[in-house]
Design a protein around this motif. Structure first.
Motif, PDB file in Angstrom:
ATOM      1  N   UNK A 344       0.852  -1.245   0.157  1.00  0.00           N
ATOM      2  CA  UNK A 344       0.192  -0.125  -0.035  1.00  0.00           C
ATOM      3  C   UNK A 344       0.962   1.479   0.032  1.00  0.00           C
ATOM      4  N   UNK A 345       0.515   2.282  -0.921  1.00  0.00           N
ATOM      5  CA  UNK A 345       1.312   3.137  -1.031  1.00  0.00           C
ATOM      6  C   UNK A 345       0.712   4.497  -0.935  1.00  0.00           C
ATOM      7  N   UNK A 346       0.856   5.212   0.183  1.00  0.00           N
ATOM      8  CA  UNK A 346       0.109   6.650   0.716  1.00  0.00           C
ATOM      9  C   UNK A 346       0.333   7.831  -0.445  1.00  0.00           C
ATOM     10  N   UNK A 347      -0.765   8.039  -1.166  1.00  0.00           N
ATOM     11  CA  UNK A 347      -0.457   9.134  -1.980  1.00  0.00           C
ATOM     12  C   UNK A 347      -0.956  10.347  -1.467  1.00  0.00           C
ATOM     13  N   UNK A 348      -1.477  10.502  -0.375  1.00  0.00           N
ATOM     14  CA  UNK A 348      -2.160  11.794   0.188  1.00  0.00           C
ATOM     15  C   UNK A 348      -1.643  12.093   1.487  1.00  0.00           C
ATOM     16  N   UNK A 349      -2.592  12.363   2.498  1.00  0.00           N
ATOM     17  CA  UNK A 349      -2.204  12.805   3.921  1.00  0.00           C
ATOM     18  C   UNK A 349      -2.664  11.986   4.792  1.00  0.00           C
ATOM     19  N   UNK A 350      -3.200  10.840   4.476  1.00  0.00           N
ATOM     20  CA  UNK A 350      -3.876   9.702   5.496  1.00  0.00           C
ATOM     21  C   UNK A 350      -2.570   9.077   6.302  1.00  0.00           C
ATOM     22  N   UNK A 351      -2.909   8.326   7.326  1.00  0.00           N
ATOM     23  CA  UNK A 351      -1.885   7.824   8.092  1.00  0.00           C
ATOM     24  C   UNK A 351      -1.365   6.426   7.403  1.00  0.00           C
ATOM     25  N   UNK A 352      -0.263   6.062   7.904  1.00  0.00           N
ATOM     26  CA  UNK A 352       0.391   4.770   7.101  1.00  0.00           C
ATOM     27  C   UNK A 352      -0.128   3.641   7.357  1.00  0.00           C
ATOM     28  N   UNK A 353      -0.417   2.818   6.181  1.00  0.00           N
ATOM     29  CA  UNK A 353      -1.135   1.706   6.397  1.00  0.00           C
ATOM     30  C   UNK A 353      -0.346   0.524   5.435  1.00  0.00           C
TER      31      UNK A 353
END
Length: 677
Positions: A344-353
């Motif tokens: 899973x790659x975070x491409x916004x400001x959400x928390x790390x997943x």
């Protein structure tokens, strides 16, 4: 017309059990119905005894509501209409003393179990209690005959519609196993398929080297040779090892066959052709009409392609897993259980997943869905991509035909903030009405608000107000439900409107005897600051409870209005008024004479002044000892009549007993009174 004979037999030993059992043998349930056609008789050599299920018959349940209609000891038959018209048939019991019932249902495009719950599926039937032959013919007068000896054995023929599928239930009311013969004839409808049947599709499945064949009609399962000898495969040295009818384990017919080959097939064109198998025939339909030998279909197998990784189910609120959906099956063993095929790659400001595991849902070692398990629920708004990588098992996802899905494919997904429905509120209180003002903080991208009030009304939007009127104050529950279209929450607050003001009091006694002191009990509620009493005589009072008060004696009954006005902290008022009565005497006595002549003076005999009595019993007796009047209400009076007739003039004895409520003593009195006219 000549009829062929099909004998369907069952084990008599298993059916002859002392107690009935569930109907589970082939043909005894709607799902396993026998396929039939109009060109043959069907003979049931025995009918296994089993428990029946209740049917909701629309007509019979109305005219005969006390009778249960069940598919008792049943067999079911299914057929399709190929030419519209009427359907005639006959059921002939092997023992003409047996009672057989039947019903026909239109189950086109429906779940066949709906016959038990949907009365609209019924088109005709016969539940007559008369034994012997039954069916549908020109002799029938109505489409449905209900239970009982008054109904004939034959119903009128139903009208069938082209392309519709039907279910015939034959219910055996008599608990015997002698069987029957079912034959069709006399109607104009055609239920025999005029087509010989064709291939409609042929598809190769790499897994286990199988070919799935689909036909234009259904054929009898028992006419398929298990060794696959009904089919020939051209264009390859591969041999057919076996053939299996789809759903033949639960039914008598099939429209699909799975062939198993001895080796894989590569890309190219192949021909599959029907021939007589080792069982001496091709496939036979319910009327034993064969699909023609030589019937063939060309199967084209393309170059195996990878299964694309491009879809996941919509993500819900607080997701702790993602559901990956594949367009075509992949091999279950190509999915690493630790979830390492995915990142899973975070491409916004959400928390790390991150991914911590994967589950597959397999059918014969293949799956079309993968559950990707996350390291925990995602509670905040975020934008991510689920990417396919090479797992610790050394591969990505592998198709049924052993082709890996290329690396680098990914699917975007969004998460939303969890929401909180907690809200703030304030009240505005007044004498005539109260108003509640409500407000939500609009946080976490909430876009929908629903306020639910105690009277069932609702309001929408981040703010709301509600007005309550005098007489309806008190505690008011208010529920707010909020949503940001993905997450939802609700919150309830019980808001108190404390300014309900009620003036109320009760006296110790509503009737006062001479020299009685009246004591008054204040029952008022609210934030009361002032009390204003008026007793109807003498000075009033400003105290919460007035002092005991003695009203003046009088030679006649008097009434006094007692009024209480209460004032609360908001200067609101409420008033209550009750009447008290004073009487000149409370001495209980019975007159020595009375004159029931209707002049309004001394017309009745009754105990006088029973104001302070309880559990009273008053009886009057004639000279010969007959009781002519009785009452337990001291104000209920004897009018000098017995059974509506005038009682004779004379002396009457009376008995009176009661409890003196002041002294709590039981009193017994007796005497005589004279009736004069």
């Amino acid at each position: 017309m000549r009829f062929l004979l099909l004998i369907i037999s069952f084990s008599l030993a298993s059916a002859l059990q002392a107690a009935a059992q569930s109907c589970r043998q082939p043909g005894q349930t709607p799902q396993s119905a026998f396929p039939v056609c109009g060109s043959r008789n069907l003979t049931q050599t025995s009918v296994p005894i089993c428990d029946g299920r209740t049917l909701r018959l629309n007509f019979c349940s109305t005219v005969d509501p006390n009778t249960d209609y069940e598919d008792k000891n049943p067999f079911f038959y299914k057929f399709t209409c190929f030419q519209a018209g009427t359907l005639g048939f006959t059921i002939v019991p092997n023992d003409l003393d047996d009672d057989y019932d039947w019903h026909i249902f239109d189950v086109t495009g429906l779940n066949v179990n709906d016959i038990y719950t949907d009365p609209s599926l019924q088109i005709c039937g016969n539940w007559s209690a008369r034994p012997g032959r039954t069916g549908a013919s020109n002799a029938g007068q109505t489409h449905i005959n209900c239970a009982g000896d008054d109904y004939p054995n034959f119903s009128s023929m139903p009208d069938l519609k082209v392309g519709h599928e039907y279910l015939l239930l034959v219910s055996h009311f008599t608990d015997t196993q002698s069987g029957y013969t079912l034959s069709f004839g006399g109607g104009t409808a055609v239920i025999t398929d005029p087509n010989t049947g064709k291939f409609t599709s042929a598809n190769y499945r790499c897994h286990h080297n199988r070919v799935v064949l689909k036909f234009s009609k259904k054929f009898q399962c028992k006419t398929l040779a298990a060794d696959g000898s009904d089919f020939e495969l051209f264009g390859t040295p591969a041999r057919i090892l076996s053939a299996e009818g789809v759903n033949c384990r639960n039914a008598f017919d099939m429209d699909s066959v799975v062939l198993t080959l001895d080796r894989p097939l590569g890309p190219g064109n192949y021909t599959i052709r029907m021939k007589n198998g080792t069982d001496g025939n091709t496939l036979l339909d319910p009327c034993d009409v064969p699909i023609a030998a030589g019937e063939n279909i060309i199967m084209t197998i393309g170059v195996p392609q990878p299964v694309p990784f491009d879809s996941i189910k919509p993500v819900g609120c607080k997701p702790d897993r993602l559901m990956v959906i594949m367009k075509n099956p992949i091999r279950c063993n190509s999915v690493a259980a630790n979830g390492s095929d995915f990142r899973i790659i975070n491409v916004g400001t959400g928390p790390a997943v991150s991914v911590r595991g994967a589950n597959v849902f397999c059918d014969d070692e293949l799956t079309d869905s993968i559950e990707v398990i996350l390291n925990g629920p995602v509670l905040l708004d975020g934008s991510y991509r689920l990417s396919l990588v090479q797992g610790t098992d050394g591969n990505t996802l592998v198709s049924e035909c052993h082709v890996q899905t290329p690396l680098g494919q990914s699917v975007p997904f969004l998460t939303s903030d969890t929401v909180n429905a907690a809200y703030t509120w304030r009240t505005s209180l007044d004498c005539a009405s109260d108003t509640i003002y409500l407000e939500h903080d609009r946080a976490h991208n909430v876009s929908e608000w629903t306020w639910l009030f105690d009277d069932g009304t609702t309001q929408s939007g981040p703010t709301a107000s509600k007005v309550y009127y005098k007489g309806n104050f008190g505690v008011k529950p208010v529920k707010l439900t909020v949503s940001n279209r993905q997450c939802q929450d609700d919150h309830i607050v019980r808001i108190d409107l404390p300014n309900e003001l009620v003036a109320a009091f009760t006296p110790e006694s509503w009737v006062l005897c001479p020299l009685d002191l009246v004591r008054i009990f204040n029952r008022s509620t609210g934030n009361i600051m002032e009390h204003h009493w008026s007793l109807g005589h003498g000075p009033g009072s400003q105290r919460r409870t007035p002092d005991p008060y003695r009203y003046p004696m009088s030679e006649r009954e008097e009434t006094y209005d007692v009024r209480l006005i209460v004032v609360d902290n908001l200067q609101c008022e409420d008033t209550v008024i009750h009447q008290l009565k004073t009487v000149p005497s409370c001495y209980v006595a019975v007159p020595t004479a009375f004159t029931p002549n209707g002049d309004g003076v001394n017309d009745f005999l009754y105990p006088l002044n029973g104001y302070k009595t309880a559990d009273l019993l008053f009886r009057v007796f004639s000279r010969n000892g007959q009781m002519v009047f009785e009452t337990r209400d001291w104000q209920r009076k004897w009018d000098g009549r017995v059974n509506g007739a005038l009682a004779p003039v004379g002396t009457y004895a009376w008995l009176l007993e009661y409890t003196n409520t002041e002294l709590n003593q039981r009193v017994f009195l007796k005497g005589v009174s004279t009736l004069l006219r």
